[in-house]
Design an enzyme around this catalytic site. Structure first.
Site, PDB file in Angstrom:
ATOM      1  CG  LEU A 673       5.917  -1.927  -5.497  1.00 30.34           C
ATOM      2  CD1 LEU A 673       7.329  -2.329  -5.102  1.00 30.34           C
ATOM      3  CD2 LEU A 673       5.921  -1.005  -6.711  1.00 30.34           C
ATOM      4  CG  ASP A 674       2.799   0.831  -1.562  1.00 31.10           C
ATOM      5  OD1 ASP A 674       2.118   0.366  -0.628  1.00 31.10           O
ATOM      6  OD2 ASP A 674       3.032   2.047  -1.709  1.00 31.10           O
ATOM      7  N   PRO A 675       0.758  -2.590  -1.735  1.00 32.11           N
ATOM      8  CG  PRO A 675      -0.991  -3.855  -0.824  1.00 32.11           C
ATOM      9  CD  PRO A 675      -0.713  -2.816  -1.866  1.00 32.11           C
ATOM     10  CG  ASP A 678       4.585  -2.016   1.142  1.00 28.18           C
ATOM     11  OD1 ASP A 678       4.269  -3.196   0.885  1.00 28.18           O
ATOM     12  OD2 ASP A 678       3.750  -1.123   1.387  1.00 28.18           O
ATOM     13  NE  ARG A 794       2.543   2.381   3.838  1.00 26.68           N
ATOM     14  CZ  ARG A 794       1.865   2.397   2.707  1.00 26.68           C
ATOM     15  NH1 ARG A 794       0.836   3.206   2.548  1.00 26.68           N
ATOM     16  NH2 ARG A 794       2.186   1.594   1.711  1.00 26.68           N
TER      17      ARG A 794
END
Length: 1010
Positions: A673-675, A678, A794
């Site tokens: 997801l994150d990372p 994104d 971010r």
């Protein structure tokens, strides 16, 4: 007759004061009642049970001493003699199936009152694996308890170590809280090291079963290195580190050798004829161990691990070579494998000191000798988790048990577990009465010739024990069972030691000869299932790690067919997934009910074992902690297999790029997801802008894992899906970003205070705030916009007000991880006392807790913030008169313990993932700039949404990570992803199909232009 009436009773436990477990949690009871599996549930009141009476009442149960209306009554341990009700079904650990003499009065009561008795110990699945087993909990609790004792013992020897800060297992609110405490010990060892004189600190585990796996699970929370038993002797001679501990797992082949020097060790022969072997443990293993963690099953027919003479010799004649500090004896075999154990210990006094030279036992830990732990009821120390495990296993059987009048009509696991019904023993357990009758004759008889015979085979599941007894009786012999072990899987055999008596030596020989033909003579282990025979028909994938993210990954790969991108004429690919975990039970839970999946046990620290599994597959998905990825990647490169992870590219991983390219291997990292998502959303937007000839002036990325609005029902509007210790530490990392060409740096201690209000235009109902997230500047380089973008930011999303509350808790001193004097004393202290002590460090006076007083103490004129902080303090119970667990030594640990208890997702609560990007694009033709945005919103599943009621709902976090890594694997095995080396999902060949597939799975991105 009450039997089979659908009314369930739950007994209070009276066997031992520490027994706080129950067969069912209130949640299980609520599900049973709502589903109609039972008509009513009546719970006997009990003030020491881990779940309170009111919790059961809230779930719809009745609380009453009277269980006379119940047809099925469940407990954990044996009920008191004389309390069984006639013509009822009961379930508990009866300890009667081996005809243990001390438990025969209970069996007589069962038969006399026509009780239908289910013994939990005998409930096995269709593969013969025991379902209700607490060995891993014993291992976990035993290891933690020993760590505590080791800290105290080393202190008495003049060494201060981080172990001294640990408490016993029962002192923690949960297993995860205990693990968090062990992790902090590990952090201290990693940063400050252990006294060099103690190093290498070596833990030797005997056996590799459930108990050993549980104990190793706890040790693995420390910085550690496993070594082969053959390396133990030379470990001190090599360059060792005092910033980690060492461990080794030893099994029979490392402990014994044949009496005949010309023979080699053979496992099957050893189990069949242990008398032909003798122990070398005291020579080859024990002298080089600091701690022996005894986890192995043992019978009197096997050689002892350590005799009194051997221990005395080690400490008397070879004291300079011996490093042994203590023994954590989780097996608790009195005068068994470790002879000096004369009695077990109790939870309140878990340790004793044994002096091998004088062969004396002492209750203090201050003199010469070894530290011993031998608590025999360890699983109850984690009563909450053990009860949940208990209920998860029992729940599918409860409806049948509550309504069944004839156990022969029940499902096979219950039929096999039914010892007695209608006043008679079940056919499978007919041998019990025969043993009792024969024992009585043996005691009163005149037989002068006796011997002990060891039988091995499928004695109980295939009625061979009855056949063996037929042989003895037909020859006029008598018998009694000396020891007995029932195999726990379909491939495992059972063992029994039978004392046989006959009136002549010749007759005795005939009996022994007849019995010997029945023994299997084999203990070969088969770790493969029938599924393994059809694996070659599939594309094979290996998933390492069986945590929360694994199940969505597994389901996506096994429930779909995939076209070969390189050759669409080929039939769609079917995928077979091997799920590997250090703990087989975890992997087995994940693959349960999945046809084309197989659970395997694997230790990735064992290079040979890792490569043997990687060799079998096309793609490896590592869901392990990041520290393991490089080891897995090296194996993938050597064997030319692709790898997918959701973790950041570390320095060590980046160094593997050229090797991976040379091998033609892809190491696809940051695919979560994150990372992960994104990256894909950002690069899709940035590449599209660059293709138009435009420049990115502003790049802002916001991501957060949150409770859904309905679940954000606390003052912080936040809940932890992982350890709060790590989450709070992560929230105090320094941050760097660029705003209008200025570099902004935020120190970690000011991060929470830097939160600012934020709204997503497309979703204005979400009242959010954003905190800067670590180093934003590196993403300018990754995305190729460092030179053109004036702003690169971010941030982490939280609901509004979170940062102010967390910042204030920090100002009060709750993030201080130093030992607090109030918590270091032996006297008990309350949460309110800790709060007062923290406040008095900031203020000379304290006039009670109110919003105005709190605002004064933190020097704030914002009374609304003070009110919200006060509400949070009261919600967490930081002002309560409850006693702080002894395991908490610092204000930070106090805060984490309350957050872990209070800020958790409850049953059927959902989480929320928000991911939002904003780009301000400047056109080369000088037209006005445009604001581009892309937003992903994902909500966790609820039980009500599931078509398949047998599977667990998946959280939004698990889906966004688990499905993304699965898509990464799909791109590789279908030939769609051609790039090789260490890569991130920044290329169109990843993000174009990746985002498209996620959209089809309900994780679509909403894009807009303003």
């Amino acid at each position: 007759m009450a039997l089979g009436n659908g009314v369930l009773g739950v007994l209070k436990e009276e066997k031992n004061k520490w027994e706080r477990r129950a067969p069912l949690t209130p949640t299980h009871c609520g599900r049973l009642l709502r589903s109609g599996a039972v008509e009513r549930i009546i719970v006997q009141p009990c003030s020491k049970r881990i779940h309170r009476d009111y919790e059961y009442e809230d779930a719809g149960c009745e609380v009453s001493e009277d269980l006379s209306q119940c047809g099925l009554i469940l407990g954990v341990k044996q009920p008191k003699l004389g309390t069984l009700l006639e013509d009822r079904a009961y379930g508990f650990f009866s300890h009667t199936h081996k005809a243990q003499p001390q438990n025969m009065p209970l069996l007589d009561e069962v038969l006399g009152k026509r009780v239908l008795l289910y013994d939990y110990e005998l409930i096995v699945d269709d593969h013969g694996k025991r379902l209700v087993a607490f060995g891993e909990y014993a291992g976990r609790a035993g290891m933690i308890d020993f760590f505590r004792g080791l800290g105290e013992r080393l202190l008495s020897l003049g060494y201060s170590t981080p172990f001294v800060s640990l408490g016993s297992s029962y002192m923690y609110m949960s297993l995860s809280a205990a693990k968090a405490a062990v992790l902090m010990v590990g952090d201290a060892i990693s940063s400050s090291g252990l006294p060099q004189e103690l190093c290498p600190l070596v833990f030797v585990f005997t056996g590799s079963g459930n108990v050993s796996r549980g104990a190793q699970e706890i040790l693995n929370l420390l910085p550690h290195e496993y070594v082969h038993p053959s390396q133990l002797k030379d470990l001190s001679n090599r360059r060792i580190s005092n910033r980690k501990v060492y461990a080794s797992v030893v099994t029979a082949e490392h402990m014994v050798i044949p009496n005949n020097p010309g023979k080699q060790f053979n496992k099957a022969d050893y189990y069949a004829h242990p008398e032909d072997y003798h122990s070398t443990f005291h020579e080859t293993i024990a002298p080089f161990a600091s701690v022996i963690v005894n986890c192995m099953y043992w019978e009197h027919r096997y050689p002892q691990l350590l005799t009194n003479n051997q221990l005395q010799d080690m400490f008397d004649k070879h004291a300079s070579e011996c490093r042994l500090l203590g023994v954590c004896d989780i097996t608790c075999d009195v005068e068994g494998s470790i002879e000096c154990l004369k009695s077990t210990t109790c939870i309140e006094q878990p340790y004793f000191r044994y002096n091998p030279v004088t062969r004396s036992h002492h209750t203090d830990l201050d003199g010469e000798g070894l530290l011993f732990l031998a608590v025999d009821i360890l699983p109850t120390e984690f009563a909450k988790e053990a009860t949940a495990h208990f209920g998860n296993v029992l729940q599918p059987f409860i409806s049948t048990m509550a309504r069944c009048k004839n156990p022969m009509e029940a499902v096979s696991p219950l039929r096999r577990a039914c010892i007695a019904h209608s006043g008679h023993l079940s056919q499978l357990f007919d041998y019990i009465q025969r043993i009792r009758n024969s024992e009585a004759r043996l005691m009163n008889g005149t037989s002068t010739f006796t011997t002990k015979v060891s039988l091995s085979g499928h004695l109980f599941d295939k009625f061979l024990i009855n056949e063996a007894l037929d042989v003895i009786e037909a020859a006029g012999g008598k018998f009694q069972i000396a020891t007995c072990q029932i195999g726990q899987t379909c491939d495992a055999i059972s063992y029994a030691e039978i004392e046989v008596a006959a009136e002549s030596e010749e007759n005795l020989s005939r009996i022994v000869d007849a019995l010997s033909t029945m023994a299997t003579g084999s203990t070969g282990e088969n770790h493969c299932s029938e599924k393994a025979s059809v694996v070659s028909e599939y594309t094979n994938i290996l998933i390492l790690g069986a945590g929360r993210m694994c199940e969505p990954t597994l389901m996506y790969l096994t429930e779909n067919a995939f076209e070969d991108y390189a050759d669409t004429s080929k039939p769609p690919k079917q995928v077979f997934v091997h799920v590997g975990s250090l703990y087989l039970e975890d992997a087995s839970k994940v693959v349960e009910g999945v046809e084309n999946a197989l659970a395997i046990q694997i230790d990735v620290m064992d290079e040979q074992q890792l490569k043997s599994q990687v060799q079998k597959v096309e793609v490896v998905i590592s869901l392990l902690p990041p520290s393991f990825h490089e080891r897995v990647a090296v194996a993938c490169i050597e064997l030319k297999k692709h790898l997918v992870t959701a973790s950041y590219v570390s320095k060590d991983m980046a160094l593997l790029d050229s090797r991976a390219q040379a091998a033609g291997v892809t190491l696809l990292c940051e695919m979560g997801l994150d990372p992960g998502i994104d990256h894909m959303m950002a690069m899709k937007m940035i590449d599209a802008s660059h293709e138009r000839g435009d420049k990115v002036r502003v790049f802002e990325s916001y991501c957060g894992g949150l409770p859904s609005p309905e679940a954000a029902n606390n003052p912080l509007a936040y809940k932890f899906s992982w350890n709060p210790t790590g989450a709070i530490k992560a929230g105090r990392n320094a941050a760097t970003y660029k705003h209008e060409n200025k570099i902004i740096r935020v120190p970690g201690e000011r991060l929470f205070g830097a939160a600012v209000s934020f709204r997503i235009p497309q979703y204005p109902a979400y009242a959010l705030e954003v905190l800067p997230n670590r180093d934003s500047l590196m993403y300018g380089d990754l995305y190729g916009i460092s030179q053109e973008a004036a702003t690169i930011f971010r941030g982490t999303l939280r609901y509004e007000g979170f940062g102010q509350i967390m910042d204030t808790l920090g100002k009060l001193g709750y993030y201080n991880s130093d030992n607090h004097p109030l918590l270091a004393s032996s006297t008990e202290t309350t949460y309110a006392a800790v709060l007062e002590a923290l406040i008095l460090q900031l203020s000379t006076s304290y006039n009670g807790l109110c919003a105005e007083e709190l605002a004064r103490i933190i020097s704030s004129d914002n009374l609304d913030v003070a009110k919200r902080v006060l509400s949070c303090i009261r919600f967490l119970g930081l002002d309560s008169q409850e006693i702080v667990p002894r395991s908490c030594k610092s204000a930070f640990e106090v805060l984490c313990s309350r957050m872990e208890e209070k800020l958790v997702f409850r049953a059927n609560e959902q989480d929320l993932v928000l991911l939002h990007h904003e780009l301000e694009v400047v056109y080369e033709d000088s037209r006005s700039a445009e604001r581009h945005s892309a937003t992903l919103v994902a909500v966790g599943e609820s039980c009500n949404q599931l078509k398949n009621e047998s599977r667990r709902p998946h959280s939004a976090m698990a889906r966004t990570v688990g499905l993304t890594v699965a898509i990464g694997a799909e791109l590789l095995f279908t030939g769609r992803l051609k790039s090789r080396g260490v890569i991130r999902p920044l290329q169109p060949e990843v993000y174009v199909p990746g985002l498209e597939i996620l959209g089809k799975l309900g994780l679509g991105v909403v894009e807009s232009v303003v």
